[in-house]
Structures are given as C-alpha cells and as structure tokens.
Scaffold this active site. Structure first.
Site, short mmCIF file in Angstrom:
data_model
loop_
_atom_site.label_atom_id
_atom_site.label_comp_id
_atom_site.label_asym_id
_atom_site.label_seq_id
_atom_site.Cartn_x
_atom_site.Cartn_y
_atom_site.Cartn_z
CE1 TYR A 105 -3.81 2.36 0.57
CE2 TYR A 105 -2.21 3.53 1.93
CZ TYR A 105 -3.42 3.50 1.24
OH TYR A 105 -4.21 4.62 1.22
CD1 TRP A 135 -1.33 7.57 -0.87
CD2 TRP A 135 -1.39 9.37 -2.21
NE1 TRP A 135 -2.59 8.12 -0.78
CE2 TRP A 135 -2.64 9.24 -1.59
CE3 TRP A 135 -1.18 10.43 -3.07
CZ2 TRP A 135 -3.69 10.13 -1.82
CZ3 TRP A 135 -2.22 11.32 -3.31
CH2 TRP A 135 -3.46 11.16 -2.69
N1 LIG Z 1 -1.80 8.60 12.42
C1 LIG Z 1 -2.21 8.63 11.14
N2 LIG Z 1 -1.67 7.80 10.25
C2 LIG Z 1 -2.08 7.83 8.96
C3 LIG Z 1 -3.06 8.75 8.54
C4 LIG Z 1 -3.62 9.63 9.52
O1 LIG Z 1 -4.51 10.45 9.23
N3 LIG Z 1 -3.15 9.55 10.80
N4 LIG Z 1 -3.45 8.79 7.23
C5 LIG Z 1 -3.32 7.57 6.47
C6 LIG Z 1 -3.54 7.78 5.04
S1 LIG Z 1 -5.00 8.55 4.63
C7 LIG Z 1 -2.68 7.36 4.09
S2 LIG Z 1 -3.16 7.45 2.45
C8 LIG Z 1 -1.38 6.75 4.43
C9 LIG Z 1 -0.26 7.16 3.46
O2 LIG Z 1 0.80 6.28 3.56
P1 LIG Z 1 1.84 6.05 2.36
O3 LIG Z 1 1.19 6.23 1.04
O4 LIG Z 1 2.53 4.76 2.61
O5 LIG Z 1 2.85 7.26 2.61
P2 LIG Z 1 3.95 7.92 1.69
O6 LIG Z 1 4.87 8.63 2.60
O7 LIG Z 1 3.29 8.73 0.63
O8 LIG Z 1 4.70 6.68 1.06
C10 LIG Z 1 5.06 6.60 -0.28
C11 LIG Z 1 6.46 6.00 -0.37
O9 LIG Z 1 6.76 5.78 -1.75
C12 LIG Z 1 8.10 6.20 -2.00
N5 LIG Z 1 8.18 6.51 -3.44
C13 LIG Z 1 7.96 7.69 -4.06
N6 LIG Z 1 8.10 7.54 -5.38
C14 LIG Z 1 8.40 6.24 -5.61
C15 LIG Z 1 8.65 5.47 -6.79
O10 LIG Z 1 8.61 5.95 -7.90
N7 LIG Z 1 8.91 4.14 -6.61
C16 LIG Z 1 8.96 3.56 -5.38
N8 LIG Z 1 9.24 2.27 -5.32
N9 LIG Z 1 8.75 4.28 -4.26
C17 LIG Z 1 8.46 5.59 -4.38
C18 LIG Z 1 8.31 7.37 -1.07
O11 LIG Z 1 9.69 7.60 -0.86
C19 LIG Z 1 7.54 6.92 0.17
O12 LIG Z 1 8.36 6.21 1.05
O13 LIG Z 1 -1.02 7.10 5.77
C20 LIG Z 1 -2.05 6.77 6.71
N10 LIG Z 1 -1.54 6.97 8.06
N1 LIG Z 2 -0.78 18.52 2.34
C1 LIG Z 2 -1.27 17.28 2.35
N2 LIG Z 2 -2.52 17.04 1.86
C2 LIG Z 2 -3.03 15.78 1.87
C3 LIG Z 2 -2.28 14.68 2.36
C4 LIG Z 2 -0.98 14.97 2.89
O1 LIG Z 2 -0.27 14.06 3.35
N3 LIG Z 2 -0.52 16.25 2.86
N4 LIG Z 2 -2.82 13.41 2.32
C5 LIG Z 2 -3.94 13.16 1.42
C6 LIG Z 2 -4.65 11.93 1.78
S1 LIG Z 2 -3.90 10.45 1.39
C7 LIG Z 2 -5.87 11.92 2.33
S2 LIG Z 2 -6.65 10.43 2.62
C8 LIG Z 2 -6.58 13.14 2.66
C9 LIG Z 2 -7.20 13.05 4.05
O2 LIG Z 2 -8.06 14.10 4.28
P1 LIG Z 2 -8.78 14.21 5.70
O3 LIG Z 2 -9.21 12.89 6.15
O4 LIG Z 2 -9.80 15.26 5.59
O5 LIG Z 2 -7.54 14.73 6.56
P2 LIG Z 2 -7.10 14.81 8.07
O6 LIG Z 2 -6.04 15.86 8.05
O7 LIG Z 2 -6.75 13.49 8.62
O8 LIG Z 2 -8.36 15.31 8.87
C10 LIG Z 2 -9.03 16.52 8.63
C11 LIG Z 2 -9.51 17.11 9.92
O9 LIG Z 2 -10.43 16.26 10.57
C12 LIG Z 2 -10.55 16.74 11.90
N5 LIG Z 2 -11.01 15.67 12.78
C13 LIG Z 2 -10.29 14.65 13.31
N6 LIG Z 2 -11.09 13.87 14.08
C14 LIG Z 2 -12.34 14.42 14.03
C15 LIG Z 2 -13.60 14.08 14.60
O10 LIG Z 2 -13.77 13.10 15.32
N7 LIG Z 2 -14.65 14.89 14.30
C16 LIG Z 2 -14.53 15.98 13.51
N8 LIG Z 2 -15.63 16.69 13.26
N9 LIG Z 2 -13.35 16.33 12.97
C17 LIG Z 2 -12.27 15.56 13.21
C18 LIG Z 2 -9.17 17.24 12.28
O11 LIG Z 2 -9.31 18.51 12.90
C19 LIG Z 2 -8.43 17.30 10.96
O12 LIG Z 2 -7.76 18.52 10.78
O13 LIG Z 2 -5.70 14.25 2.61
C20 LIG Z 2 -4.93 14.31 1.42
N10 LIG Z 2 -4.28 15.59 1.38
MO LIG Z 3 -5.08 8.73 2.29
#
Ligand SMILES: Nc1nc2c(c(=O)[nH]1)N[C@H]1C(S)=C(S)[C@@H](COP(=O)(O)OP(=O)(O)OC[C@H]3O[C@@H](n4cnc5c(=O)[nH]c(N)nc54)[C@H](O)[C@@H]3O)O[C@H]1N2
Ligand SMILES: Nc1nc2c(c(=O)[nH]1)N[C@H]1C(S)=C(S)[C@@H](COP(=O)(O)OP(=O)(O)OC[C@H]3O[C@@H](n4cnc5c(=O)[nH]c(N)nc54)[C@H](O)[C@@H]3O)O[C@H]1N2
Ligand SMILES: [Mo]
Length: 783
Positions: free
Chosen positions: A117, A119
C-alpha cells in the site's frame, strides 16, 4: 554563461501536489516553478531541492548484512539497526529472484505479501504499486490488501447503502454548483485547504481555494464542525462548532431528531428514494432502545450547547443545505457510521441530487473532489490475474504477521490470515502509515525476507533486507493522465537517474527475466513504448467520450493538454434523483438504504442495520489521567505523508528542528507548558518527542501532531518505542473500525503530555544506515 531559459520553456513534470516546470543546471535541479496555469500552486515541491543526490539517497542495491551472510530470516530482530552491504545489480537481481523462487516452492505464492500500500509517485505508467502487482501476478500471485488507509470504512459502508463507493466519493456536487446554487455548507471534519494541495496522480489546477471564496462571495455560509478552527479557511467566516472528536454521529442524530420532531423532514423524498426510515426513526425516538436522540442527549456527548444544535437543525431545514463529511471521520472507531448517518440526514432534508445541496464525502480531502471535469476512463497498465485468494483489509497488516492462521471478520464473513514469509513493498511506507508502530515493529520480525524499492533511506528502507534503489518521478518520463483533472501532462525526465537507481519497471523486468516471466511482464515493450501505448489507448477511449486528444508527438512537444470541463454537475446522485427507475442505485433495494438489507442479513450482534452512535472505547468522554488528551494526527501541510520529510520545505515547518505538537494555550497553562517546550507525548502504546506550539485554533482537550515525520526510535524501559522525531503513529491504536470494514482508526487516540526531562541518543532520522562498500560477491548463496 548559458542564456537563461524562460520558465514557460522549461521541462514539465508532475507530482501528486501539482505540475511544475523544472529549472536545471548541469543536471542538477535548481528550482521547480509552478505551472503557469495553476492559480494556487503548492509549495510542497520545494521539498525536492537538495535531496535528489544527498547522503540519504540510496545509490546502489543494498542487502542487510546478516541476511546476506546467513540467509533469509537471519537476525530478523536487527532490522532497522543493522549495516547494509552494497551489492551489484546482478547480485541483487539473483538474490531477489532466488528468494522468490524459494518461498514459492517451499511455501506457496500465498506466503508473499504484496499489498504494498502507498502513494508512490505520480505518473500513469511508473506507478510502483501497479508495477509490483503486475509483476507478482506474472509469477503466480500474492496475498493482497483491500481498500485504503484514507477511508476504508467509508468505502465498505457506501457499498451497502449507496452502492458503488468510487462514483459517489468522486462525484459530489461540483464546486460550480456550490457557487451558483449553494446556501449553507455544513462541514463535519472541516475542509482543510492544506489537504486540497494533493490530488492522486497530479493536478494542473488547484481549484478548492478559489471555489470556496467564490461560494462565500455568492452568499454561501459555512459551518465548521471540527476540533480545529482552521479546518475551514479563515476568510470564509465559518461558524465554528468545536464538538468532541468522535461525537459527530451523535450530533447528526440530534439534528435528525430535531427535523423529525418539528416535522421538517421531507417525507416524500424518503418514501421515493430511500428504504428503512421507519426502522431508523424508532431508534431516533428511542422506541427501539429507550434513548431519545435529542439535542440534550447529544449536547452531553459532544459538549456542544443544546441551543447550538437546535439552531443548526433549523438553519439546515430552512436553507439549501450541503453536508460534507471529511474522510478523517472514517479513520476512527466505528468509522463506518459518519458517512451513513450524514447521508441519512441529507435524505431527511430531501435535497440530495439538487445543485449545491445534499451530500459530499470529503471536499478538500483531495483537490479533485468537487472539481469540474469530464470523467474519462483513461487506459492503464493491466494488472493481470491474481490466482491467490487470501487477502487482508489493508490496515490489518500487523495482525496478519503476528497471527498466521488466525481468523478475522470482514464485511459479514470470517477469513483466515495467511502465513507470510516474504514481504515485497514498492511505493509505500508502512512505518509512516500504520498505527501502533511498536506493534508493527514486533510483527516486522516475523517474515523471513523483506524486499523494498525506495529512493531514500527512510524508516522502511532501513527495516528491509534487500533494498533496490529506484528513481523519483523527476528522473523518468511519464504521463500525468488522471480521470480527476482537466489537464493531462507529458512528464519529462528533468534530471538523469541518480547513481545506480532504476525505475520500478526496469527493476522488475530484470527480475522477471531471471524468473522466465519477462515476456509476460513487459509484453516486449520498453517504457517509452508503453508510454506511447498508454497514450494512444487513452486517446481512443477519450474519443468515445467525444473528447479529441492531440497526437502523441504534438502532445509531448507541447507538454500538456486541457480538456474542457463540464460546468454544471450536481453530483452523481442527480441522475438518481431525476429518475430512480432509470438510474437505480446498486444496492439490494436499488435505493438509498437507511436500513441496510446486507447488514441486517449479516445478523451480527452489536451491529445495527441502520446508522447509530456507538460510544468509543478511547475518546474524551472516558478520558482519565494520565491519558486525558485527544490526539489528532492529520495530514501534514508541508508534504505528502512521509514523502520529502527530509527536504527543505518540511524541515522549515519544524519547530526548533522538531515536529511540533499543537495545544490549546489554556491546556498549556494548566500543564505549565510554554511555547517551544520539548514534550513527551505518551500512552501505553508508545511515545514521541515534539516541541510545543500553542495554537488558539485548536479546541481545549486536544493535541495535534501532523503525520509524516520519519520514525527514529529508541526502546523505552517498558518495551514500547519512543520516537525522537515526533511520529504520532507510535501512539495511535491498531484496531479495526469494526468488523464491517476493519479500517484504520488513527483518529481515536488518547495521550498524555509532559515536559521531557530525560535523555535520548543522538537523532538518526535523517542519517543513512551504516553501509559496507566494496564487499559484494562474497556472500553465501541463499539456501
Ligand atoms: N496517524 C495517522 N496515520 C495515517 C493517517 C492519519 O490520518 N493519521 N493517514 C493515512 C492515510 S490517509 C494514508 S493514504 C497513508 C499514506 O501512507 P503512504 O502512502 O505509505 O505514505 P507515503 O509517505 O506517501 O509513502 C510513499 C512511499 O513511496 C516512495 N516513493 C515515491 N516515489 C516512488 C517510486 O517511484 N517508486 C517507489 N518504489 N517508491 C516511491 C516514497 O519515498 C515513500 O516512502 O497514511 C495513513 N496513516
Ligand atoms: N498537504 C497534504 N494534503 C493531503 C495529504 C498529505 O499528506 N498532505 N494526504 C492526502 C490523503 S492520502 C488523504 S486520505 C486526505 C485526508 O483528508 P482528511 O481525512 O480530511 O484529513 P485529516 O487531516 O486526517 O483530517 C481533517 C480534519 O479532521 C478533523 N477531525 C479529526 N477527528 C475528528 C472528529 O472526530 N470529528 C470531527 N468533526 N473532525 C475531526 C481534524 O481537525 C483534521 O484537521 O488528505 C490528502 N491531502
Ligand atoms: Mo489517504
């Protein structure tokens, strides 16, 4: 001196955070200039400056010393703390191919976990995960993962009550319809602009900021229900309701109760378009469980005044109202409920399918949500067929590794965890994304072999046995070809591949050759030939949508193409509203299921067939010292997840060199903490260090640490990990949302904080591991 090239003539590249023109001198990246057509470009790209060839760049294939010397499974506990030995590509390819063969013949393909899994980079072709899945399918398959970390619970529950999750998540009422027709936008979880910098696969135009301003100027008013005031942009003057995290469904129920009580609900809509309202209303009024879901009931749970709830209900009933629910609400215990309940509420208001009204899942979670565009299904690299049937819901990785043969419930059925011997990862970082990293670290010792493709020495690379150095998206040609953006872009290789790095396709092609699967994997095409193929197939598909794309040569010469969007979308549910008979939903009743036939059919104790509020196990409602603060670990503003945390953009956002932990000034005062103090944030699962940043926009009782800091751990006396670098996943829970979706629950987490007075070793997050060079060729062959 060479004459400076005009910015518009510099080569184009794309990333998940936008399109850029690269300024390069002597093959070195000097600047990434925003694409001239993007009105709100993201600065995240600056993170690349200086890191393409620094000491953290992986410059050659590497193998963990014990693994190389003593074979698979050797000293697995040393993963993350051991030296690597540089090997040649020849050796690395042989080691990987032989090890895959060993695991497949000794165990089976099921013993390979290839969920991988993450991005990765932008670009339709060089998408690491797709490349890896295709490769593994060519050699007999792998144990896979299903759904996302982003909104697994939303994906599963939507399939039950609306059918077809992807359509409804990605096609809410468009920004255009909000601007033209909206009146009131109620955002549960806010609409943080920081998150709208991102769009999976890239974006040529950041739209959300402008759209929201236009809506405001056109008279739309906003309500932000969130623990963080700045989750809705300050200039929108949103009303801020700081409800306790985890209480949203209770609030929604109370609003629904107000609608019912005052007869403000739209009976005709409910009758025509939904099923199960009667059952649900018995729950709402307390007939079924003795609890009236009144404003007073929710006020106690959410810690919001009764008056505020009643006023909001009245405003929603009297306005054209659009409800947005952020994806974060699905990443918490019982994260299936918020999407379901919000849709039920919108159905009671009866405006679903009207312009600027109804329901949206996650405006600003991605720039693409709400974007006006034409939906085109572009071509992609076929993944082949995976004959292995075993799978996990993506966030059950630690449980799978720790409990081979154990059972788990998922979406109405019982499944068994496979016995994993080999983990293969390309394009994701589990030591970023997974919860409870102390537990993952324990689980990580189980497999005999861990293989990763990475470009920089992050926590995953350091914890692997075989590390294959890959290129970044700036070092290869590709196509930004996403169905979610009006632009398509020909991405140039703006700098050459660093040192010995190879793109994922080439890495896998060479391994496939050694396994007799090269023809199946490559179909005889070079990556250049694949790009042309993908483009021309897409051109043909676009034609079926009456969209003419230029010829490949013209497209690559110009570098980009704009597809005129459609301006009027009221969302995917507009069709259904127009004619539920002609455009029925893919649910058992073909309607919106307020009471779900599927879930009722599961007959599981403790799971009601309609949306409901369940008291979380970990939330402010039962917080007692020392863990009495709610941790929000949302997305970082300065990067995408853990990507480029070592780069200058992310480093500049740190506080005194460390990840900040935000807290409300009055909480800080009570705890005797001042801005800048080094804090230990802790609970029984682990701890991390972070620097205090006082933040009036955060509600009392909460602390916030953005995700993304590279893990840098020491073991504490009790065996849990402390991260010196502020990674909040040392603290979060590794529990499924519920047996329905088993999604991640990072947002249900309590912590304590205290000034850190102890000592830790020197920080190592941004240092490469020890590397032994010039020793290749001396290892024992794997058995
Ligand atoms: N506590 C907490 N944890 C969370 C979340 C949260 O809200 N709170 N959010 C979750 C969510 S929504 C998501 S989507 C995940 C994201 O989790 P990930 O998608 O696993 O996070 P990234 O850091 O984007 O990891 C991408 C990796 O790909 C590598 N990479 C970049 N380009 C390439 C390439 O061309 N080839 C290869 N082989 N590698 C490459 C980068 O160096 C990086 O290590 O995290 C989750 N974790
Ligand atoms: N710059 C940047 N943008 C991103 C990403 C990134 O890594 N960096 N990741 C991308 C990815 S993979 C994803 S999935 C999306 C995720 O997008 P979201 O899921 O919307 O992102 P979060 O930042 O986890 O949460 C948004 C807000 O939810 C609020 N929140 C947390 N818990 C609760 C709750 O119980 N109730 C309410 N009402 N609010 C709550 C927090 O205040 C937080 O700021 O963002 C994407 N956009
Ligand atoms: Mo995500």
């Amino acid at each position: 001196m060479a004459r400076k090239i005009a910015i518009e003539d510099m080569p184009l590249t794309a990333a998940h955070w936008g399109v850029y023109r690269a300024e390069v001198e002597d093959d070195k990246l000097c600047a990434l200039h925003p694409f001239e057509r993007d009105p709100n470009p993201s600065p995240i790209a600056n993170g690349y400056l200086g890191v393409l060839d620094d000491a953290l760049r992986i410059d050659a294939p590497m193998v963990r010393k014990s693994w190389l010397e003593n074979g698979p499974g050797s000293a697995a506990h040393k993963r993350g703390h051991e030296a690597f030995v540089q090997v040649t590509w020849e050796e690395a390819e042989t080691l990987v191919a032989d090890e895959l063969t060993r695991v497949r013949s000794r165990y089976s393909n099921e013993a390979i976990y290839g969920g991988s899994y993450g991005w990765s980079g932008a670009g339709r072709f060089h998408h690491a995960q797709s490349q890896l899945h295709r490769f593994l399918n060519c050699i007999g398959g792998y144990t896979k993962s299903v759904n996302t970390y982003s909104l697994a619970a939303g994906e599963v529950i939507l399939s039950h009550f609306l059918g077809d999750p992807s359509t409804f998540i990605h096609n809410p009422p468009s920004w255009h319809s909000v601007v033209e027709s909206g009146e009131l936008l109620v955002a549960f979880g806010g609409m943080p602009l920081r998150n709208s910098q991102i769009s999976s696969g890239g974006t040529g135009v950041h739209r959300a900021r402008t759209a929201l301003s236009e809506a405001k100027n056109n008279g739309v008013s906003f309500v932000n229900i969130s623990p963080i005031r700045s989750d809705v942009a300050a200039d929108l003057n949103a009303e801020w309701i700081a409800a306790r995290p985890g209480s949203d469904v209770a609030l929604m129920l109370a609003i629904a109760h107000e609608l019912l009580k005052n007869n403000w609900h739209n009976r005709a809509f409910l009758d025509r378009y939904t099923t199960g309202f009667e059952t649900f209303s018995r729950y709402l009024t307390g007939q079924s469980d003795g609890i009236v879901k009144s404003a007073a009931w929710a006020a106690e749970i959410a810690q919001v005044p009764v008056r505020t709830i009643k006023d909001l209900a009245a405003r929603m009933a009297k306005s054209r109202t659009l409800i947005s629910v952020s994806w974060s609400l699905t990443r918490q215990e019982k994260g299936e409920q918020p999407f379901w309940m919000a849709t039920t509420l919108a159905a009671m208001l009866g405006q679903i399918g009207l312009p600027g009204a109804g329901i949206a899942f996650g405006y600003c979670a991605s720039n693409s949500i709400g974007m006006e565009r034409r939906t085109v299904k572009f071509a992609s690299l076929a993944q082949g067929r995976n004959p292995v049937k075993s799978f996990i819901p993506v966030a059950r990785i630690s449980d799978m590794l720790l409990d081979p043969g154990g059972t788990f419930r998922f979406n109405g059925q019982t499944h068994r965890y496979p016995d994993i011997k080999l983990v293969y990862w390309a394009g994701g970082n589990p030591f970023h994304h997974h919860q409870d990293l102390t537990k993952l670290e324990r689980a990580w010792k189980k497999p005999e072999t861990i293989i990763a493709h990475e470009w920089c020495w992050n926590a995953l690379a350091k914890r692997s046995d075989i590390v294959l150095p890959c290129t970044t998206q700036l070092e290869r040609r590709d196509l930004m070809l996403t169905p979610r953006d009006p632009y398509i872009v020909a991405m140039e290789a703006v700098v050459p591949p660093h040192a010995q790095s190879r793109d994922d396709y080439l890495i896998l092609s060479r391994i496939a050759r050694r396994l007799g699967a090269e023809q199946a994997f490559t179909e005889g095409r070079s990556s250049e030939e694949w790009l042309r193929w993908l483009y021309e197939e897409s051109q043909a598909k676009a034609a079926t949508f009456d969209i003419t794309l230029p010829d490949y040569e013209d497209f690559t010469a110009k570098g980009w193409h704009y597809v005129d969007p459609i301006q009027t979308g009221s969302g995917a549910l507009a069709e259904y509203r127009k004619s539920p008979e002609a455009a029925p939903l893919k649910t058992p009743s073909r309607r919106i299921e307020i009471c779900s036939k599927n879930i009722m059919g599961m007959g599981r104790p403790g799971i009601l067939p309609h949306p409901a509020w369940y008291r979380p196990t970990e939330w402010l409602g039962n917080a007692v010292g020392p863990y009495d603060l709610h941790l929000i670990s949302g997305q970082p503003a300065d990067k995408l997840h853990s990507q480029l945390d070592h780069g200058p953009e992310s480093r500049a956002a740190k506080k005194m060199g460390r990840t900040p932990v935000n807290l409300n000034p009055s909480d800080a005062k009570t705890l005797g903490i001042v801005d800048g103090d080094l804090l230990r944030v802790f609970n029984e699962r682990g701890a991390c260090l972070a620097n205090a940043r006082l933040d009036v926009s955060l509600m009392q009782g909460c602390v916030a640490i953005s995700t993304g800091a590279w893990l840098d751990v020491e073991r504490q006396a009790d065996g849990t990990l402390i991260c010196r670098n502020g990674n909040p996943n040392t603290l979060t829970r590794d529990q499924g949302t519920s047996e329905l979706a088993q999604g991640p629950t990072a947002h249900s987490c309590l912590v304590g904080i205290e000034k850190f007075l102890g000592r830790t070793g020197p920080p190592k997050a941004y240092l490469p591991p020890e590397i032994e060079r010039g020793k290749s060729g001396k290892h024992k062959k794997a058995p």
